[in-house]
Design an enzyme around this catalytic site. Structure first.
Site, mmCIF file in Angstrom:
data_model
loop_
_atom_site.group_PDB
_atom_site.id
_atom_site.type_symbol
_atom_site.label_atom_id
_atom_site.label_comp_id
_atom_site.label_asym_id
_atom_site.label_seq_id
_atom_site.Cartn_x
_atom_site.Cartn_y
_atom_site.Cartn_z
ATOM 1 N N ARG A 161 1.601 -2.595 3.675
ATOM 2 C CA ARG A 161 2.710 -1.659 3.160
ATOM 3 C C ARG A 161 3.177 -1.027 4.598
ATOM 4 N NH1 ARG A 161 0.639 2.810 -1.026
ATOM 5 N NH2 ARG A 161 2.783 2.369 -1.780
ATOM 6 N N ASN A 186 9.116 10.000 1.644
ATOM 7 C CA ASN A 186 7.680 10.335 0.555
ATOM 8 C C ASN A 186 8.251 9.634 -0.764
ATOM 9 O OD1 ASN A 186 5.077 11.819 0.141
ATOM 10 N ND2 ASN A 186 6.227 12.877 -1.458
ATOM 11 N N LYS A 187 7.036 9.719 -1.729
ATOM 12 C CA LYS A 187 7.217 8.847 -2.935
ATOM 13 C C LYS A 187 8.686 9.014 -3.459
ATOM 14 C CE LYS A 187 4.965 6.582 -4.159
ATOM 15 N NZ LYS A 187 4.841 5.402 -3.910
ATOM 16 N N GLN A 200 1.470 8.351 -10.187
ATOM 17 C CA GLN A 200 0.499 9.148 -9.422
ATOM 18 C C GLN A 200 0.283 10.627 -9.527
ATOM 19 O OE1 GLN A 200 2.884 7.007 -8.256
ATOM 20 N NE2 GLN A 200 2.251 6.204 -6.252
ATOM 21 N N ARG A 244 -4.633 4.498 -2.187
ATOM 22 C CA ARG A 244 -3.450 4.678 -1.849
ATOM 23 C C ARG A 244 -3.403 6.083 -1.359
ATOM 24 N NH1 ARG A 244 -3.283 8.711 -4.565
ATOM 25 N NH2 ARG A 244 -1.392 9.115 -3.783
ATOM 26 N N ASP A 253 4.867 10.202 3.775
ATOM 27 C CA ASP A 253 4.443 8.987 4.394
ATOM 28 C C ASP A 253 4.712 8.662 5.675
ATOM 29 O OD1 ASP A 253 4.665 8.832 1.063
ATOM 30 O OD2 ASP A 253 3.174 7.217 1.803
HETATM 31 C C1 LIG Z 1 -1.170 12.528 1.333
HETATM 32 S S1 LIG Z 1 -0.491 11.011 0.746
HETATM 33 C C2 LIG Z 1 0.833 10.930 1.201
HETATM 34 C C3 LIG Z 1 2.074 10.177 0.360
HETATM 35 O O1 LIG Z 1 1.616 8.976 -0.244
HETATM 36 C C4 LIG Z 1 1.629 8.433 -1.545
HETATM 37 O O2 LIG Z 1 2.392 7.336 -1.642
HETATM 38 P P1 LIG Z 1 1.554 6.069 -2.228
HETATM 39 O O3 LIG Z 1 0.954 6.683 -3.566
HETATM 40 O O4 LIG Z 1 2.421 4.994 -2.617
HETATM 41 O O5 LIG Z 1 0.355 5.645 -1.389
HETATM 42 C C5 LIG Z 1 2.679 9.505 -1.711
HETATM 43 O O6 LIG Z 1 3.926 9.327 -1.230
HETATM 44 C C6 LIG Z 1 2.347 10.678 -1.266
HETATM 45 O O7 LIG Z 1 2.860 11.745 -1.206
#
Ligand SMILES: CSC[C@H]1O[C@H](OP(=O)(O)O)[C@H](O)[C@@H]1O
EC number: 5.3.1.23
Length: 364
Positions: free
Chosen positions: A96, A256-257, A206, A58, A246
């Site tokens: 995704r 973003n998250k 995360q 991820r 993202d």
């Molecule tokens: C450099 S990672 C960018 C971004 O991706 C993550 O999402 P996920 O863990 O759901 O893949 C998270 O939003 C990070 O900030």
């Protein structure tokens, strides 16, 4: 303090998030971190798609690179023609929706492979997937350098710099040193007094990956509940907020998250600058603004069930609510450009509405 004369030693993640393994790839299975570090061999495009969808890998840049290798794996298994390529692109592209890096990587693979005769696509696919991963590592290092200047400036004024971040945008999310954490690692290596407030980031937590990364690197940090961020910002205990991204729209609105928007609002209220760190593969100039960014809705069981370590030291899952508890699980949110002080890219730091200045080739 920041010694510009001393070249930045390259940051080397302690383990690879992904690596080629013959006609397969080996990934670090992030669904088991931070409790167990296990690699998983992915031998088919279906296994790669499952790994992305289940978040075994991820992080926007990493899922892009992983999808690129998924195309190479598909063609290694059957390089017969366009149908195999089309099926691989479709299967991986459907995993995704929010991180544009996934679509960016697949489009780059298609641009390279489609014009080639099917028989010569196999080796070209591995080469291009490797190039995408190498490009990401170099991009992370450059983001680290540009973000270092920002952190060094704060530390010069205050003797230290306290960074708040959200989710994980470290090396676990990329093929290099990370995005939001790359400046933190660069500052730490330079001897700058940097410390990080790490938001747990419910429901997938995360932030625990960030805590694990920073502990491995010896960077001072404190894990906090997501809901404590507002208080710490209001108390003046944060000098700057840096998150990953993202997808960044042409006007600088940033997905973003989920939870990022709340931190940006609290930071604005507290007068704390809020930065986003992202590589070119996260920029979506074809997307006019944040209202057009697709937001992934994930399985509500991610709220109902939590994963941790049991008393027996084994990874265990615990159900927090009844199976049918009504729950909603949007995985991302969008921070409007007006709340963002700057976007830290591999080409420098730009105001959110001025990204075209750094990427003139993208200008319409
Ligand atoms: C450099 S990672 C960018 C971004 O991706 C993550 O999402 P996920 O863990 O759901 O893949 C998270 O939003 C990070 O900030």
């Amino acid at each position: 303090m920041h010694d510009t004369a001393r070249p930045d030693p390259p940051f080397r993640p302690p383990v690879a998030t992904l690596r080629r393994d013959g006609d397969a790839i080996a990934i670090l299975d992030q669904t088991l971190l931070p409790f167990r570090g296990e690699t998983r061999r992915l031998e088919s495009v279906g296994e790669v798609a499952e790994a992305i969808r289940m978040m075994r890998v991820r992080g926007a840049p990493l899922i892009g690179a992983t999808a690129a290798y998924g195309v190479a794996i598909a063609l290694a298994a059957d390089g017969s023609g366009n149908e195999v390529l089309d099926r691989a692109l479709a299967a991986l592209g459907a995993t995704r929706p929010t991180a544009v890096n996934l679509q960016w990587a697949l489009a780059r693979m298609e641009r390279v492979l489609r014009p080639l005769a099917p028989g010569s696509r196999r080796d070209a696919a591995w080469r291009e997937a490797d190039a995408i991963a190498d490009d990401d590592a170099a991009t992370c290092a450059a983001i680290g350098r540009h973000g270092l200047a920002l952190l060094a400036g704060i530390a010069r004024r205050q003797g230290r710099v306290r960074v708040m971040t959200h989710c994980n945008a470290g090396w676990l999310a990329t093929c290099g040193a990370g995005t939001a954490l790359a400046p933190v690692y660069a500052a730490h290596v330079q001897g700058i007094a940097v410390e990080v407030l790490v938001s747990e980031t419910r429901p997938r937590n995360q932030g625990l990956l960030t805590e694990w990364e920073l502990r491995q690197a010896g960077v001072p940090h404190t894990l906090i509940a997501d809901n404590a961020a507002g208080l710490l910002l209001a108390r003046g205990e944060v000098d700057v907020v840096i998150t990953g991204a993202d997808r960044i729209a042409a006007n600088g609105d940033t997905a973003n998250k989920v939870g990022t928007l709340l931190k940006a609002l609290a930071a604005r209220e507290a007068g704390v600058p809020f930065y986003v760190a992202a590589p070119h593969s996260t920029l979506d100039f074809a997307c006019a603004d944040g209202t057009r960014i697709p937001i992934e809705d994930r399985d509500a069981d991610e709220l109902r069930v939590v994963r941790g370590i049991g008393n027996d030291g084994r990874v265990a899952e615990l159900r927090l609510t009844p199976h049918d508890a009504a729950a909603a699980n949007p995985a991302f949110d969008v921070t409007p450009a007006r709340l963002i002080a700057g976007i830290i890219t591999e080409r420098g730091i730009a105001a959110p509405g001025e990204l075209h200045g750094l990427y003139p080739e993208q200008a319409r």
